[in-house]
Design an enzyme around this catalytic site. Structure first.
Site, PDB file in Angstrom:
ATOM      1  N   GLY A 216       0.826  -1.195   0.000  1.00 23.31           N
ATOM      2  CA  GLY A 216       0.000   0.000   0.000  1.00 23.31           C
ATOM      3  C   GLY A 216       0.869   1.257   0.000  1.00 23.31           C
TER       4      GLY A 216
ATOM      5  N   GLY B 115       0.046  -4.818   0.567  1.00 25.21           N
ATOM      6  CA  GLY B 115      -1.197  -4.657  -0.173  1.00 25.21           C
ATOM      7  C   GLY B 115      -1.283  -5.526  -1.406  1.00 25.21           C
TER       8      GLY B 115
ATOM      9  N   GLU C  63       5.374  -5.685   7.318  1.00 30.14           N
ATOM     10  CA  GLU C  63       4.760  -4.627   8.134  1.00 30.14           C
ATOM     11  C   GLU C  63       5.480  -4.340   9.444  1.00 30.14           C
ATOM     12  OE1 GLU C  63       1.973  -5.665   5.056  1.00 30.14           O
ATOM     13  OE2 GLU C  63       3.119  -6.900   6.465  1.00 30.14           O
TER      14      GLU C  63
ATOM     15  N   ASP D  78      -1.493  -7.199   7.670  1.00 35.97           N
ATOM     16  CA  ASP D  78      -2.936  -7.016   7.477  1.00 35.97           C
ATOM     17  C   ASP D  78      -3.384  -7.649   6.162  1.00 35.97           C
ATOM     18  OD1 ASP D  78      -1.600  -5.097   5.927  1.00 35.97           O
ATOM     19  OD2 ASP D  78      -3.225  -3.637   6.115  1.00 35.97           O
TER      20      ASP D  78
END
Length: 490
Positions: free
Chosen positions: A122, A173, A196, A204
């Protein structure tokens, strides 16, 4: 006659070229009838869904959609930013997937990336900047995660075959756009990771669903350390369902466009046909074993086992390997892993470990809803801005200034607080109500350890291979997978 042969005969290609030379472009792919082959970028969302409405700063060229007979392709088109995912891209992809789900002409959806990355994650640099604006900016970041997780859940529960070309960097992402798909194709360029904890965040995009369901301690190891899986390892460890050379992806896409699905064909049978078609392009594996195998894999499964009570127990197990193992390679690995865990955000590591412990009890919808709660809380935590700024913006080599700064300082009540719903902010409302506890398409990849071990209880290794080759229709990697599992577990 094998099932694969039967499938190929009943769904023969409409062009002779793809049968005689898998590297040649099928004749049909050369037809440029605009009614059948077209590309577009912009898509207007239904007026009733304001979250999907284009924003003034959206890039009209960051996603390219192409129609080629029965194939609908999504190409992430930010190569200079390694196709990092942002709201502009998500706002385009969701309504297009909704449209294709209702179209009788759309048979297969393919997602791929432009350049050397599928999707490197992301666009967290923008989120870190928003967070510095205070509660309003933090809510803006939380809204982005809501949009992203809606897309990821939609992919996981999509009612049409969805194929992800994981060619190149596939992280963060980008994992959310691919890991939940029934078909995940790795190539020699694949570089998979959930990085992350490096930036003061947690794994996530549905990681709380797929990582705890990986075999042994591998999912927890990847979650805490951000370790990478390259190329063939992604296939052997179940991240990918197929492995083919990147040079054949274009031909495969054209071949998939030739497939025709009768109205009466079930989704499972459509998936079997696509599975067999992808296997046509299997040209051999570059290694008989993954890099993480044998004694190293046994050690990872032991050290990162789900019964380890906390991160301190994991560190103690690693220290034992470092100090007592007769293997110099394992000593080196343990030393590096200890150092790695101490460089990551202590809060992120502790949250990720708790996530791996309880995530296996969540269904697919709960995983995204609870991850949204965690993500919302992380937007107000200083480690996210610190990690993104230090690692991705300033590119500092030294350890970021985490708060708290050591694993010993992290309190369990603070970890649990990261999982709590912030009652002042809305929870995540998904786009559909579909739920499941296990991936319905798990059969498409290589057989599990349990399945292999079960077959081995009353068969010789060669008989196990023969049984599973027949069951999986001669799938590439069966022989290698069986040999590695039996060597490691016997």
């Amino acid at each position: 006659m094998s099932l694969r042969t039967s499938i190929r005969r009943t769904a023969a290609p409409l062009s002779w070229a793809s049968r005689t030379n898998t590297c040649a472009m099928p004749l049909r792919a050369k037809i440029t009838n605009p009614a059948m082959l077209s590309a577009s970028r912009q898509y207007t969302a239904p007026a009733s869904d304001p979250a999907l409405q284009p924003q003034p700063n959206d890039d009209p060229d960051d996603v390219v959609f192409t129609n080629n007979y029965g194939v609908r392709s999504i190409e992430l088109n930010r190569p200079k930013k390694l196709n990092s995912l942002d709201g502009s891209m998500v706002r385009k992809i969701i309504p297009r997937l909704q449209e294709w789900a209702q179209s009788e002409l759309a048979g297969v959806v393919i997602i791929k990336g432009s350049g050397r990355a599928f999707c490197a994650g992301g666009d967290v640099a923008a989120l870190a900047k928003w967070n510095q604006e205070g509660p309003e900016g933090q809510q803006r970041s939380a809204d982005y995660f809501a949009l992203e997780y809606k897309l990821d859940h939609m992919i996981a529960t999509y009612k049409k075959p969805y194929v992800a070309f994981m060619d190149g960097i596939t992280m963060g992402g980008g994992v959310g756009l691919s890991i939940h798909a029934p078909f995940r194709i790795a190539t020699e360029n694949t570089l998979f990771a959930m990085p992350e904890t490096t930036i003061g965040f947690f794994p996530d995009v549905g990681a709380s669903f797929f990582l705890p369901r990986m075999e042994g301690g591998l999912g927890t190891y990847l979650a805490l350390t951000s370790e990478q899986l390259k190329g063939i390892d992604a296939f052997y460890h179940g991240v990918a369902t197929h492995y083919i050379h990147s040079s054949t992806l274009q031909a495969l896409e054209s071949r998939l466009a030739e497939l025709q699905f009768p109205d009466y064909m079930t989704l499972e049978n459509r998936c079997k046909l696509i599975d067999a078609t992808i296997e046509e392009y299997a040209t051999g594996l570059p290694a008989p074993r993954p890099h993480i195998s044998g004694e190293l894999r046994q050690t990872i499964d032991r050290v990162f086992h789900r019964d380890q009570p906390d991160i301190h127990a994991i560190l103690a197990s690693l220290a034992e390997v470092r100090d007592q193992s007769p293997s110099s390679e394992l000593k080196k690995w343990a030393t590096k892993t200890i150092e790695t865990l101490h460089t990551r955000s202590p809060t992120a590591v502790a949250v990720a470990l708790e996530q791996m412990r309880i995530g296996r009890t969540w269904d697919i919808s709960e995983a995204f809803q609870k991850e949204h709660d965690i993500a919302t809380n992380f937007m107000a935590h200083p480690d996210f801005v610190e990690g993104v700024t230090a690692r991705l913006i300033q590119r500092k080599k030294e350890r970021p200034n985490w708060q708290p700064n050591t694993l010993q300082e992290v309190k369990m009540e603070d970890v649990r607080r990261m999982f709590a719903r912030n009652q002042k902010r809305p929870g995540l409302n998904l786009l559909n109500a579909t739920r499941f506890d296990e991936y319905p398409h798990a059969w498409i990849g290589l057989p599990s350890e349990n399945e292999i071990w079960s077959e081995a209880s009353n068969k010789t290794p060669q008989q196990v291979v023969e049984t599973l080759l027949e069951k999986y229709n001669g799938k590439q990697g069966i022989r290698e997978r069986v040999a590695e599992v039996l060597e490691r577990l016997q």
